[in-house]
Design a protein around this motif. Sequence first.
Motif, PDB file in Angstrom:
ATOM      1  N   GLU A 213       0.821  -1.210   0.000  1.00  0.00           N
ATOM      2  CA  GLU A 213       0.000   0.000   0.000  1.00  0.00           C
ATOM      3  C   GLU A 213       0.858   1.265   0.000  1.00  0.00           C
ATOM      4  O   GLU A 213       0.502   2.269  -0.641  1.00  0.00           O
ATOM      5  N   VAL A 214       1.993   1.247   0.702  1.00  0.00           N
ATOM      6  CA  VAL A 214       2.906   2.393   0.656  1.00  0.00           C
ATOM      7  C   VAL A 214       3.415   2.603  -0.765  1.00  0.00           C
ATOM      8  O   VAL A 214       3.396   3.724  -1.295  1.00  0.00           O
ATOM      9  N   VAL A 215       3.884   1.528  -1.388  1.00  0.00           N
ATOM     10  CA  VAL A 215       4.426   1.651  -2.745  1.00  0.00           C
ATOM     11  C   VAL A 215       3.363   2.151  -3.709  1.00  0.00           C
ATOM     12  O   VAL A 215       3.610   3.046  -4.531  1.00  0.00           O
ATOM     13  N   HIS A 216       2.161   1.609  -3.629  1.00  0.00           N
ATOM     14  CA  HIS A 216       1.098   2.057  -4.524  1.00  0.00           C
ATOM     15  C   HIS A 216       0.753   3.531  -4.296  1.00  0.00           C
ATOM     16  O   HIS A 216       0.510   4.271  -5.259  1.00  0.00           O
ATOM     17  N   ALA A 217       0.729   3.968  -3.054  1.00  0.00           N
ATOM     18  CA  ALA A 217       0.416   5.367  -2.763  1.00  0.00           C
ATOM     19  C   ALA A 217       1.497   6.298  -3.297  1.00  0.00           C
ATOM     20  O   ALA A 217       1.206   7.371  -3.845  1.00  0.00           O
ATOM     21  N   VAL A 218       2.749   5.913  -3.110  1.00  0.00           N
ATOM     22  CA  VAL A 218       3.856   6.722  -3.620  1.00  0.00           C
ATOM     23  C   VAL A 218       3.826   6.775  -5.142  1.00  0.00           C
ATOM     24  O   VAL A 218       4.007   7.832  -5.759  1.00  0.00           O
ATOM     25  N   ALA A 219       3.574   5.623  -5.771  1.00  0.00           N
ATOM     26  CA  ALA A 219       3.505   5.582  -7.233  1.00  0.00           C
ATOM     27  C   ALA A 219       2.357   6.444  -7.753  1.00  0.00           C
ATOM     28  O   ALA A 219       2.489   7.128  -8.774  1.00  0.00           O
ATOM     29  N   ALA A 220       1.220   6.424  -7.051  1.00  0.00           N
ATOM     30  CA  ALA A 220       0.089   7.250  -7.468  1.00  0.00           C
ATOM     31  C   ALA A 220       0.412   8.732  -7.318  1.00  0.00           C
ATOM     32  O   ALA A 220      -0.081   9.570  -8.090  1.00  0.00           O
ATOM     33  N   ALA A 221       1.242   9.062  -6.334  1.00  0.00           N
ATOM     34  CA  ALA A 221       1.560  10.469  -6.065  1.00  0.00           C
ATOM     35  C   ALA A 221       2.506  11.066  -7.095  1.00  0.00           C
ATOM     36  O   ALA A 221       2.359  12.244  -7.467  1.00  0.00           O
ATOM     37  N   ILE A 222       3.488  10.292  -7.564  1.00  0.00           N
ATOM     38  CA  ILE A 222       4.524  10.884  -8.427  1.00  0.00           C
ATOM     39  C   ILE A 222       4.740  10.118  -9.726  1.00  0.00           C
ATOM     40  O   ILE A 222       5.561  10.533 -10.553  1.00  0.00           O
ATOM     41  N   GLY A 223       4.045   9.006  -9.917  1.00  0.00           N
ATOM     42  CA  GLY A 223       4.238   8.189 -11.110  1.00  0.00           C
ATOM     43  C   GLY A 223       5.129   7.002 -10.811  1.00  0.00           C
ATOM     44  O   GLY A 223       6.194   7.165 -10.193  1.00  0.00           O
ATOM     45  N   PRO A 224       4.732   5.785 -11.209  1.00  0.00           N
ATOM     46  CA  PRO A 224       5.523   4.597 -10.869  1.00  0.00           C
ATOM     47  C   PRO A 224       6.919   4.599 -11.464  1.00  0.00           C
ATOM     48  O   PRO A 224       7.842   3.999 -10.888  1.00  0.00           O
ATOM     49  N   GLU A 225       7.099   5.268 -12.603  1.00  0.00           N
ATOM     50  CA  GLU A 225       8.418   5.301 -13.239  1.00  0.00           C
ATOM     51  C   GLU A 225       9.424   6.107 -12.427  1.00  0.00           C
ATOM     52  O   GLU A 225      10.623   6.090 -12.724  1.00  0.00           O
ATOM     53  N   ARG A 226       8.958   6.785 -11.381  1.00  0.00           N
ATOM     54  CA  ARG A 226       9.838   7.561 -10.489  1.00  0.00           C
ATOM     55  C   ARG A 226      10.056   6.856  -9.151  1.00  0.00           C
ATOM     56  O   ARG A 226      10.596   7.464  -8.231  1.00  0.00           O
ATOM     57  N   VAL A 227       9.635   5.600  -9.022  1.00  0.00           N
ATOM     58  CA  VAL A 227       9.639   4.919  -7.724  1.00  0.00           C
ATOM     59  C   VAL A 227      10.444   3.629  -7.782  1.00  0.00           C
ATOM     60  O   VAL A 227      10.255   2.806  -8.684  1.00  0.00           O
ATOM     61  N   GLY A 228      11.335   3.451  -6.805  1.00  0.00           N
ATOM     62  CA  GLY A 228      12.041   2.194  -6.614  1.00  0.00           C
ATOM     63  C   GLY A 228      11.717   1.627  -5.244  1.00  0.00           C
ATOM     64  O   GLY A 228      11.204   2.329  -4.361  1.00  0.00           O
ATOM     65  N   LEU A 229      12.016   0.347  -5.062  1.00  0.00           N
ATOM     66  CA  LEU A 229      11.783  -0.346  -3.786  1.00  0.00           C
ATOM     67  C   LEU A 229      13.046  -1.066  -3.389  1.00  0.00           C
ATOM     68  O   LEU A 229      13.651  -1.779  -4.206  1.00  0.00           O
ATOM     69  N   ARG A 230      13.458  -0.906  -2.131  1.00  0.00           N
ATOM     70  CA  ARG A 230      14.647  -1.601  -1.621  1.00  0.00           C
ATOM     71  C   ARG A 230      14.242  -2.659  -0.610  1.00  0.00           C
ATOM     72  O   ARG A 230      13.453  -2.389   0.306  1.00  0.00           O
ATOM     73  N   ILE A 231      14.786  -3.868  -0.769  1.00  0.00           N
ATOM     74  CA  ILE A 231      14.516  -4.984   0.127  1.00  0.00           C
ATOM     75  C   ILE A 231      15.833  -5.643   0.529  1.00  0.00           C
ATOM     76  O   ILE A 231      16.838  -5.517  -0.167  1.00  0.00           O
ATOM     77  N   SER A 232      15.796  -6.370   1.655  1.00  0.00           N
ATOM     78  CA  SER A 232      16.993  -7.096   2.118  1.00  0.00           C
ATOM     79  C   SER A 232      16.579  -8.494   2.565  1.00  0.00           C
ATOM     80  O   SER A 232      16.530  -8.772   3.768  1.00  0.00           O
ATOM     81  N   PRO A 233      16.285  -9.387   1.618  1.00  0.00           N
ATOM     82  CA  PRO A 233      15.824 -10.731   1.988  1.00  0.00           C
ATOM     83  C   PRO A 233      16.828 -11.461   2.873  1.00  0.00           C
ATOM     84  O   PRO A 233      18.009 -11.583   2.537  1.00  0.00           O
ATOM     85  N   GLY A 234      16.355 -11.932   4.015  1.00  0.00           N
ATOM     86  CA  GLY A 234      17.221 -12.644   4.946  1.00  0.00           C
ATOM     87  C   GLY A 234      18.095 -11.748   5.792  1.00  0.00           C
ATOM     88  O   GLY A 234      18.881 -12.241   6.616  1.00  0.00           O
ATOM     89  N   GLY A 235      17.972 -10.443   5.633  1.00  0.00           N
ATOM     90  CA  GLY A 235      18.808  -9.528   6.401  1.00  0.00           C
ATOM     91  C   GLY A 235      18.459  -9.543   7.884  1.00  0.00           C
ATOM     92  O   GLY A 235      17.309  -9.777   8.264  1.00  0.00           O
ATOM     93  N   THR A 236      19.457  -9.280   8.709  1.00  0.00           N
ATOM     94  CA  THR A 236      19.272  -9.312  10.168  1.00  0.00           C
ATOM     95  C   THR A 236      19.545  -7.967  10.827  1.00  0.00           C
ATOM     96  O   THR A 236      19.607  -7.888  12.057  1.00  0.00           O
ATOM     97  N   ALA A 237      19.693  -6.911  10.044  1.00  0.00           N
ATOM     98  CA  ALA A 237      19.994  -5.599  10.612  1.00  0.00           C
ATOM     99  C   ALA A 237      18.895  -5.162  11.565  1.00  0.00           C
ATOM    100  O   ALA A 237      17.713  -5.465  11.379  1.00  0.00           O
ATOM    101  N   ASN A 238      19.289  -4.449  12.604  1.00  0.00           N
ATOM    102  CA  ASN A 238      18.357  -3.901  13.593  1.00  0.00           C
ATOM    103  C   ASN A 238      17.472  -4.976  14.223  1.00  0.00           C
ATOM    104  O   ASN A 238      16.289  -4.753  14.494  1.00  0.00           O
ATOM    105  N   GLY A 239      18.079  -6.125  14.494  1.00  0.00           N
ATOM    106  CA  GLY A 239      17.402  -7.165  15.257  1.00  0.00           C
ATOM    107  C   GLY A 239      16.334  -7.941  14.514  1.00  0.00           C
ATOM    108  O   GLY A 239      15.547  -8.663  15.140  1.00  0.00           O
TER     109      GLY A 239
END
Length: 372
Positions: A213-239
């Motif tokens: 829902e965050v990504v969709h809202a951001v994409a609706a606000a400025i256009g999806p071609e201006r939006v990226g998403l960062r993920i860290s599969p399996g990451g353990t940062a910050n507990g």
Amino acid sequence: MTDTTTVPQLFEPVSLGALDLPNRLVMAPMTRNRADADGVPGPLMATYYAQRASAGLIIAEAATPNAVGLTYPNIPAIHDEAHVTGWRRVTDAVRAAGGRMFLQIQHGGRVGHPANSGLPPVAPSPVPLPGTIFTPEGHQPTVVPREMTVEDIQSTIADFAAAARNAIAAGFAGVEVHAANGYLLHQFLTEDTNRRTDGYGGSVAGRIRFVVEVVHAVAAAIGPERVGLRISPGGTANGIAETDTDTLYPALIGALAGSGLAYLHIVHADPDRPLFQRLRRAWPGALIANPDSPFPGPIADDGGRAKAGRLLAAGADLISLGRAFLANPDLVARLRTGAPLNAVRDRYLMYVGGEAGYTDYPTLEAKRGSAA
């Protein structure tokens, strides 16, 4: 150093959303704690980013979309006009130097403290960050975050969208939604930190809902071609402790694959990992892969070229590097020519104000001038 002919595609142009990039090297977002106490970027930040404008794309460090999302002291923000004005100085300087920038938007969630933000932190569930957290008074015990209500969730989604609009007003070409490294969006994804029993928790479908829902809202606000998403599969940062990584991320990517986003950015990407290969096959758009080892760690002797080559061969479109760009403002030229790299001098200087360990790393040209 790795033979400079082994990864020629690193230096080839590529399209990313509506942008034409001169090379495939991306400066990864790195928190540097150089904003003022109110989160406003100053002239020193403009100098720092302009020095690194030869990157194909700069993803500027995490900026908070609201006051409660603040993590640590001197983190930049993007939720009022003063922040927009400060960031505009940065983007103007980078553009004048020939560069292009996205801004990462990050909400800390439980990674926060009243001594930093003036507010109790919020999170999907009242599960505190393990250990202590840095504040202006030094390290303090973390506090139990307040569980977000559905109204809190909706207002936070709106804050992300507003922050994205502010970023465009500040001169950024786009934004990166930060759903990695143990911050709020990642906390919703993970069973250990998301113990909700409503529609935003429980099943994989419930736990990915907030991010989608965050990504969709951001994409609706400025256009999806201006939006990226960062993920860290399996990451353990910050507990963070994920229990269903191999199920969680294909579901998340499947829910967003048709959204037309500019890119997906995978942290600590490993081309030999089956999950990386699954996500590459499932993601129809551009993929940025970050081969850096988890922090702390040294810069690879070759600046990450060997890992970059393997990731490009495995289907990545662009390569993001962090510490190598931190210590080498002219990293693109160094990697292109096989020149030696500056090492990160002092970990302490990564997170304190001032020029030392920030804008004073020498370029090759400066070194040649001093040797003459």
